[in-house]
Design a protein around this motif. Structure first.
Motif, PDB file in Angstrom:
ATOM      1  N   ASP A 168       0.896  -1.190  -0.179  1.00 43.71           N
ATOM      2  CA  ASP A 168      -0.025  -0.016  -0.008  1.00 43.71           C
ATOM      3  C   ASP A 168       0.799   1.176  -0.218  1.00 43.71           C
ATOM      4  N   ALA A 169       0.610   2.772  -0.671  1.00 45.73           N
ATOM      5  CA  ALA A 169       0.676   3.354  -0.602  1.00 45.73           C
ATOM      6  C   ALA A 169       0.415   3.917   0.524  1.00 45.73           C
ATOM      7  N   ILE A 170       1.151   4.981   1.282  1.00 43.95           N
ATOM      8  CA  ILE A 170       1.063   6.066   2.115  1.00 43.95           C
ATOM      9  C   ILE A 170       0.928   7.876   1.803  1.00 43.95           C
ATOM     10  N   ILE A 171       0.137   8.042   1.986  1.00 41.98           N
ATOM     11  CA  ILE A 171      -0.149   9.178   0.984  1.00 41.98           C
ATOM     12  C   ILE A 171      -0.645  10.599   2.414  1.00 41.98           C
ATOM     13  N   VAL A 172       0.122  11.651   1.998  1.00 44.07           N
ATOM     14  CA  VAL A 172      -0.247  12.650   3.691  1.00 44.07           C
ATOM     15  C   VAL A 172      -0.329  13.677   2.301  1.00 44.07           C
ATOM     16  N   SER A 173      -1.676  14.604   3.154  1.00 41.14           N
ATOM     17  CA  SER A 173      -3.184  15.134   2.082  1.00 41.14           C
ATOM     18  C   SER A 173      -2.052  16.812   2.473  1.00 41.14           C
ATOM     19  N   GLY A 174      -1.195  16.823   3.372  1.00 41.45           N
ATOM     20  CA  GLY A 174      -0.514  18.558   3.132  1.00 41.45           C
ATOM     21  C   GLY A 174       0.195  18.349   3.980  1.00 41.45           C
ATOM     22  N   ASP A 175       1.470  19.920   3.988  1.00 45.52           N
ATOM     23  CA  ASP A 175       2.564  19.306   5.181  1.00 45.52           C
ATOM     24  C   ASP A 175       2.133  19.367   6.426  1.00 45.52           C
ATOM     25  N   VAL A 176       2.993  19.156   6.960  1.00 42.78           N
ATOM     26  CA  VAL A 176       2.778  18.632   8.486  1.00 42.78           C
ATOM     27  C   VAL A 176       3.452  19.877   9.500  1.00 42.78           C
ATOM     28  N   GLY A 177       3.048  19.621  10.564  1.00 39.67           N
ATOM     29  CA  GLY A 177       4.147  20.792  11.801  1.00 39.67           C
ATOM     30  C   GLY A 177       2.824  21.836  11.693  1.00 39.67           C
ATOM     31  N   ARG A 178       1.854  22.347  10.053  1.00 43.34           N
ATOM     32  CA  ARG A 178       1.371  23.269  10.007  1.00 43.34           C
ATOM     33  C   ARG A 178       0.783  24.027  11.420  1.00 43.34           C
ATOM     34  N   GLY A 209     -14.505  12.828  -2.178  1.00 44.29           N
ATOM     35  CA  GLY A 209     -14.172  12.433  -3.583  1.00 44.29           C
ATOM     36  C   GLY A 209     -13.763  11.480  -4.242  1.00 44.29           C
ATOM     37  N   LEU A 210     -12.646  10.568  -2.750  1.00 41.16           N
ATOM     38  CA  LEU A 210     -11.669   9.517  -2.998  1.00 41.16           C
ATOM     39  C   LEU A 210     -12.906   7.968  -3.529  1.00 41.16           C
ATOM     40  N   PHE A 211     -13.741   8.357  -2.423  1.00 47.46           N
ATOM     41  CA  PHE A 211     -14.838   6.973  -2.763  1.00 47.46           C
ATOM     42  C   PHE A 211     -16.000   7.553  -3.930  1.00 47.46           C
ATOM     43  N   ASP A 212     -15.802   8.529  -3.707  1.00 49.38           N
ATOM     44  CA  ASP A 212     -16.783   8.987  -5.790  1.00 49.38           C
ATOM     45  C   ASP A 212     -16.422   7.973  -6.462  1.00 49.38           C
ATOM     46  N   ALA A 213     -14.585   8.683  -7.192  1.00 50.01           N
ATOM     47  CA  ALA A 213     -13.967   8.429  -7.758  1.00 50.01           C
ATOM     48  C   ALA A 213     -13.557   6.797  -8.028  1.00 50.01           C
ATOM     49  N   GLY A 214     -14.323   6.082  -7.408  1.00 44.94           N
ATOM     50  CA  GLY A 214     -13.887   4.671  -7.253  1.00 44.94           C
ATOM     51  C   GLY A 214     -12.741   4.307  -6.614  1.00 44.94           C
ATOM     52  N   VAL A 215     -11.914   4.785  -5.625  1.00 49.69           N
ATOM     53  CA  VAL A 215     -10.752   4.666  -5.347  1.00 49.69           C
ATOM     54  C   VAL A 215     -10.817   3.296  -4.395  1.00 49.69           C
ATOM     55  N   ASP A 216     -10.122   2.786  -4.114  1.00 52.07           N
ATOM     56  CA  ASP A 216     -10.152   1.685  -3.191  1.00 52.07           C
ATOM     57  C   ASP A 216      -9.281   2.007  -1.716  1.00 52.07           C
ATOM     58  N   VAL A 217      -9.985   2.813  -0.954  1.00 53.27           N
ATOM     59  CA  VAL A 217      -8.973   3.438   0.478  1.00 53.27           C
ATOM     60  C   VAL A 217      -8.742   2.440   1.461  1.00 53.27           C
ATOM     61  N   HIS A 218      -8.103   1.983   2.016  1.00 52.90           N
ATOM     62  CA  HIS A 218      -8.040   0.574   3.148  1.00 52.90           C
ATOM     63  C   HIS A 218      -7.916   0.943   4.111  1.00 52.90           C
ATOM     64  N   CYS A 219      -7.120   2.306   4.569  1.00 57.21           N
ATOM     65  CA  CYS A 219      -7.138   2.942   5.602  1.00 57.21           C
ATOM     66  C   CYS A 219      -7.033   4.514   5.478  1.00 57.21           C
ATOM     67  N   LEU A 220      -7.918   5.405   6.526  1.00 64.47           N
ATOM     68  CA  LEU A 220      -7.339   6.145   6.721  1.00 64.47           C
ATOM     69  C   LEU A 220      -6.921   7.250   8.235  1.00 64.47           C
ATOM     70  N   SER A 231       0.853   7.939  14.334  1.00 63.70           N
ATOM     71  CA  SER A 231      -0.466   7.721  13.751  1.00 63.70           C
ATOM     72  C   SER A 231       0.022   6.577  12.824  1.00 63.70           C
ATOM     73  N   LEU A 232       2.030   6.626  12.699  1.00 56.00           N
ATOM     74  CA  LEU A 232       1.786   5.285  11.276  1.00 56.00           C
ATOM     75  C   LEU A 232       2.274   4.807  12.449  1.00 56.00           C
ATOM     76  N   ALA A 248      12.653  12.697   3.030  1.00 57.47           N
ATOM     77  CA  ALA A 248      12.436  14.010   2.096  1.00 57.47           C
ATOM     78  C   ALA A 248      11.358  14.242   0.999  1.00 57.47           C
ATOM     79  N   ALA A 249       9.952  13.448   1.219  1.00 59.13           N
ATOM     80  CA  ALA A 249       8.753  12.843   0.824  1.00 59.13           C
ATOM     81  C   ALA A 249       7.694  13.655   1.456  1.00 59.13           C
ATOM     82  N   VAL A 250       7.909  14.255   3.200  1.00 56.01           N
ATOM     83  CA  VAL A 250       7.338  14.107   3.856  1.00 56.01           C
ATOM     84  C   VAL A 250       7.357  16.011   3.612  1.00 56.01           C
ATOM     85  N   PRO A 251       6.092  16.454   3.228  1.00 56.41           N
ATOM     86  CA  PRO A 251       6.351  18.143   2.653  1.00 56.41           C
ATOM     87  C   PRO A 251       6.009  18.388   4.675  1.00 56.41           C
ATOM     88  N   VAL A 252       7.084  19.545   4.636  1.00 55.75           N
ATOM     89  CA  VAL A 252       7.112  19.990   6.054  1.00 55.75           C
ATOM     90  C   VAL A 252       7.064  21.917   5.952  1.00 55.75           C
TER      91      VAL A 252
END
Length: 252
Positions: A168-178, A209-220, A231-232, A248-252
């Motif tokens: 599974d891919a781990i996706i961050v919806s925005g920057d962390v720490g704000r 929007g994810l559900f409406d697009a048919g994305v099989d979201v495993h966990c939020l 959290s992780l 380096a891929a985690v937006p801060v």
């Protein structure tokens, strides 16, 4: 070993996790004569005569009550709405309880209450019930807010830690720490070169929007207190899997 009940929690750090596992969950399970599942989520998904309901509860003790980009009122609404959204639910109804310290200006309470109402309107939920309690001076840091929320979950949507799979891919919806930095700046009086506002907001629309697009979201997961790392760790423990992060891929 008999029936199991899954309980939700609205976030927290390592101390909250320890208290839940060592004190609260065993007591709740014993009270129901059931064994409690260890996979903690942002809320509990319940079956009510064929309807699927998500239920969550949370407390807010933030200081100061106002910070760049928000206040304890809209934070409480957004936080509870997002806990429901993380269960795959459309939030419907909220309750709120105010623990008010003697001496809190009425204008402050009024401002926070209206902020909650405005946030509820933006999120499309109704504030339907609540309570107020006044405690002696020095007992509540001005104001504590406790919220609970109920949402409806469509059949076929299954979003929970147990569904996490290898690959599974781990996706961050925005920057962390704000949000944390915005609150810290208000608390400590820091003055940054650029304005840093809290990113507190209701996430119902993007999740649906994810559900409406048919994305099989495993966990939020709503990464609140404890942040992304805690959290992780909780999700990895629930799934029985390791997680590899590219810093380096985690937006801060």
């Amino acid at each position: 070993h008999g029936p199991r009940v899954q309980l939700g929690h609205g976030g927290g750090g390592a101390m909250s996790r320890t208290l839940l596992e060592s004190v609260i969950l065993p007591a709740f399970g014993a009270a129901r004569g059931e064994q409690v599942a260890h996979a903690l989520h942002d809320g509990a998904v319940l079956d009510a005569s064929g309807m699927r309901l998500a239920f969550t509860s949370d407390g807010y003790v933030i200081r100061p009550h106002r910070f760049p980009g928000g206040d304890i009122g809209d934070l409480a609404v957004n936080g509870t709405v997002n806990d429901l959204a993380m269960c795959g639910a459309i939030p419907r109804w909220l309750s709120v309880a105010f623990i008010i310290e003697e001496g809190l200006p009425i204008t402050t309470l009024e401002s926070i209450a209206f902020s909650m109402g405005a946030a509820a309107c933006r999120a499309g939920v109704q504030l339907v019930t609540g309570d107020t309690k006044v405690v002696e001076r020095g007992a509540a840091d001005g104001l504590f807010v406790t919220t609970s929320g109920i949402g409806t979950v469509a059949h076929g949507i299954d979003v929970r830690p147990e569904r996490i799979r290898a690959g599974d891919a781990i996706i961050v919806s925005g920057d962390v720490g704000r949000h944390g930095v915005a609150v810290m700046s208000a608390r400590a009086g820091f003055d940054f070169e650029s304005a840093i506002n809290s990113d507190s907001a209701a996430l119902v629309a993007p999740v649906q929007g994810l559900f409406d697009a048919g994305v099989d979201v495993h966990c939020l997961r709503d990464a609140t207190r404890g942040g992304m790392a805690t959290s992780l760790i909780e999700l990895a423990e629930s799934a029985g899997l390791g997680m590899r992060l590219d810093e380096a891929a985690v937006p801060v």
